[in-house]
Write a protein that holds these residues in place. Structure first.
Motif, PDB file in Angstrom:
ATOM      1  N   PRO A   5      -7.012  -0.864   5.104  1.00  0.00           N
ATOM      2  CA  PRO A   5      -5.172  -0.830   5.479  1.00  0.00           C
ATOM      3  C   PRO A   5      -4.672  -2.204   6.010  1.00  0.00           C
ATOM      4  CG  PRO A   5      -6.141   0.988   6.033  1.00  0.00           C
ATOM      5  CD  PRO A   5      -7.168   0.275   5.318  1.00  0.00           C
ATOM      6  N   ASN A  67      -3.754  -6.493  -0.238  1.00  0.00           N
ATOM      7  CA  ASN A  67      -3.393  -5.519   0.783  1.00  0.00           C
ATOM      8  C   ASN A  67      -2.375  -5.596   1.011  1.00  0.00           C
ATOM      9  OD1 ASN A  67      -5.854  -3.635   0.119  1.00  0.00           O
ATOM     10  ND2 ASN A  67      -6.701  -4.720   2.590  1.00  0.00           N
ATOM     11  N   SER A  71       1.088  -3.150   0.693  1.00  0.00           N
ATOM     12  CA  SER A  71       2.022  -3.277   1.346  1.00  0.00           C
ATOM     13  C   SER A  71       3.411  -3.066   1.489  1.00  0.00           C
ATOM     14  CB  SER A  71       1.907  -3.644   3.112  1.00  0.00           C
ATOM     15  OG  SER A  71       1.975  -5.185   2.969  1.00  0.00           O
ATOM     16  N   VAL A  74       4.490   0.122  -1.435  1.00  0.00           N
ATOM     17  CA  VAL A  74       4.623   1.314  -1.439  1.00  0.00           C
ATOM     18  C   VAL A  74       5.796   1.315  -0.657  1.00  0.00           C
ATOM     19  CG1 VAL A  74       2.206   1.463  -1.917  1.00  0.00           C
ATOM     20  CG2 VAL A  74       3.576   1.322   0.874  1.00  0.00           C
ATOM     21  N   LEU A 110      -6.196   1.671  -2.714  1.00  0.00           N
ATOM     22  CA  LEU A 110      -5.648   1.893  -0.786  1.00  0.00           C
ATOM     23  C   LEU A 110      -4.372   2.462  -2.192  1.00  0.00           C
ATOM     24  CD1 LEU A 110      -4.309   1.367   1.178  1.00  0.00           C
ATOM     25  CD2 LEU A 110      -4.423  -0.707   0.641  1.00  0.00           C
ATOM     26  N   GLN A 113      -4.211   6.187  -2.763  1.00  0.00           N
ATOM     27  CA  GLN A 113      -3.923   6.293  -1.633  1.00  0.00           C
ATOM     28  C   GLN A 113      -2.803   6.630  -0.762  1.00  0.00           C
ATOM     29  OE1 GLN A 113      -7.461   5.895   0.363  1.00  0.00           O
ATOM     30  NE2 GLN A 113      -8.503   7.117   0.307  1.00  0.00           N
ATOM     31  N   SER A 114      -1.997   5.403  -0.990  1.00  0.00           N
ATOM     32  CA  SER A 114      -0.884   5.781  -0.195  1.00  0.00           C
ATOM     33  C   SER A 114       0.744   5.572  -1.487  1.00  0.00           C
ATOM     34  CB  SER A 114      -0.192   4.012  -0.264  1.00  0.00           C
ATOM     35  OG  SER A 114      -0.944   3.322   0.007  1.00  0.00           O
TER      36      SER A 114
END
Length: 383
Positions: A5, A67, A71, A74, A110, A113-114
């Motif tokens: 992350p 990524n 970020s 989310v 990622l 999971q976020s």
């Protein structure tokens, strides 16, 4: 599976600005200026051209860009992020090559999971994860088993239609990666989602399930398929007749079926030689259910093989661990210890009941005998 992350410490607006500038430098058709409509519109535009980094950037740079996009996504309220997430997933499934595929797999993981466990978007991200896993031969990284899959969606279960779509994809991916046992379990789960009312709609799934089970060299217990509602709906059709042969008939029945329906068998993607091999194993198992020993001559006759092929065949049988036996080459016999039943119906339950009852009687007799011995020893001690 874990991904690195990399959440930037900049404000969202500044992150968006940097991504725009970077992608424009790579030749993407995007302006450096932020959209007056807000961050959601910025993300739509960024995601639309983010594949520019697939062509020019190193793997590390590509992963950092993806990524960074995650970020930002989310932290946007879900009701405004759904279309953005779907567009991102679609874009990542088109990454060329295995190396970039691995990068996009980590970025999607990622994102998955976020997301909150209660988010309905987790299903869509996971579906695309499986698609990328198929392209990169990494299905083991995203799928453990059916029970684990259900747990992942326990707090926000997808619709039946969504799960059917996912099961179909997983079945295809698992078969392609050589995980035939898991593929079969997924297909059973898929067919189990149909009811008596809509079993007729499962026709293609049921046919695919039967064909893949017959073709799988590791699947021998085929009887459970007959109880599935979509499979029962196929009664009277050739595919159901062929399944019935593999469930309970011997080798001659298959050969007769094949002679009459060669084109059909081939059209199902089945290989005749592999079918013969499986039917010989199944026939041997059926013979072993009622005989504690078999001569080489009997095996040769029943399985329609040559004298020189008998020992090799028996070795193949023992490798499957479906039958426990000992081969005596000098006596030209096979002595059977136990075998897995091809079908397990009322007769097999009765046989098991009788066996357990006999064990109970034997144990009772042993217990009675031990009590008599103990009593006799006590009497000797007293005297």
């Amino acid at each position: 599976m874990q991904g690195p992350p990399v959440f930037m410490d900049l404000a969202l607006e500044d992150q968006v600005q940097e991504l725009r500038v970077y992608l424009k430098e790579l030749g993407a058709e995007i302006t450096e200026e932020k959209s007056p409509k807000g961050i959601e519109d910025d993300l739509h535009k960024i995601i639309g051209v983010c594949d520019a980094c697939f062509k020019e950037g190193s793997e590390q740079e590509v992963e950092k860009v993806l990524n960074d996009i995650v970020s930002i996504m989310v932290v946007i309220p879900l009701e405004r992020a759904e279309n953005i997430i779907l567009a991102f997933c679609e874009k990542l499934t088109k990454a060329p090559g295995t190396r970039l595929g691995m990068v996009t797999l980590r970025a999607l993981w990622l994102l998955y999971q976020s997301l909150d466990d209660k988010s309905p978007m987790r299903y869509h991200v996971y579906y695309h994860l499986v698609q990328v896993a198929k392209q990169t031969d990494q299905v083991r990284a995203v799928f453990k088993d059916v029970d684990n899959l259900k747990q992942q969606f326990a707090t926000c279960p997808p619709s039946i239609e969504q799960m059917q779509k996912l099961y179909r994809l997983l079945h295809e991916v698992l078969l392609a990666s050589g995980q035939s046992e898991q593929a079969a379990k997924v297909m059973y789960e898929l067919l189990g989602t149909y009811t008596a009312e809509n079993a007729s709609h499962a026709r293609e799934d049921a046919i695919r399930c039967i064909a893949s089970a017959l073709a799988d060299p590791q699947t021998f217990l085929l009887d459970p398929l007959l109880s599935l509602k979509p499979v029962r709906f196929l009664e009277g059709e050739l595919i159901h007749d062929l399944l019935s042969v593999f469930v309970s008939e011997k080798l001659p029945a298959y050969i007769s079926f094949y002679e009459k329906h060669k084109v059909f068998v081939t059209s199902q993607g089945l290989n005749h030689e592999q079918n013969l091999k499986k039917m010989r194993l199944l026939t041997f198992m059926q013979l072993a259910e009622t005989q504690s020993e078999m001569s080489f001559d009997l095996i040769q006759e029943e399985l329609q093989i040559t004298e020189n092929e008998v020992e090799a065949f028996i070795i193949d049988v023992l490798k499957t661990k479906l039958v426990r036996a000992r081969m005596d080459q000098a006596a030209r016999k096979v002595f059977i210890s136990s075998t897995m039943h091809r079908t397990f119906g009322r007769a097999q339950w009765q046989q098991l009941r009788d066996l357990l009852y006999l064990w109970k009687q034997n144990l009772s007799g042993i217990q009675t005998g031990m009590k008599k011995v103990s009593k006799a020893q006590l009497e000797l001690i007293k005297h």
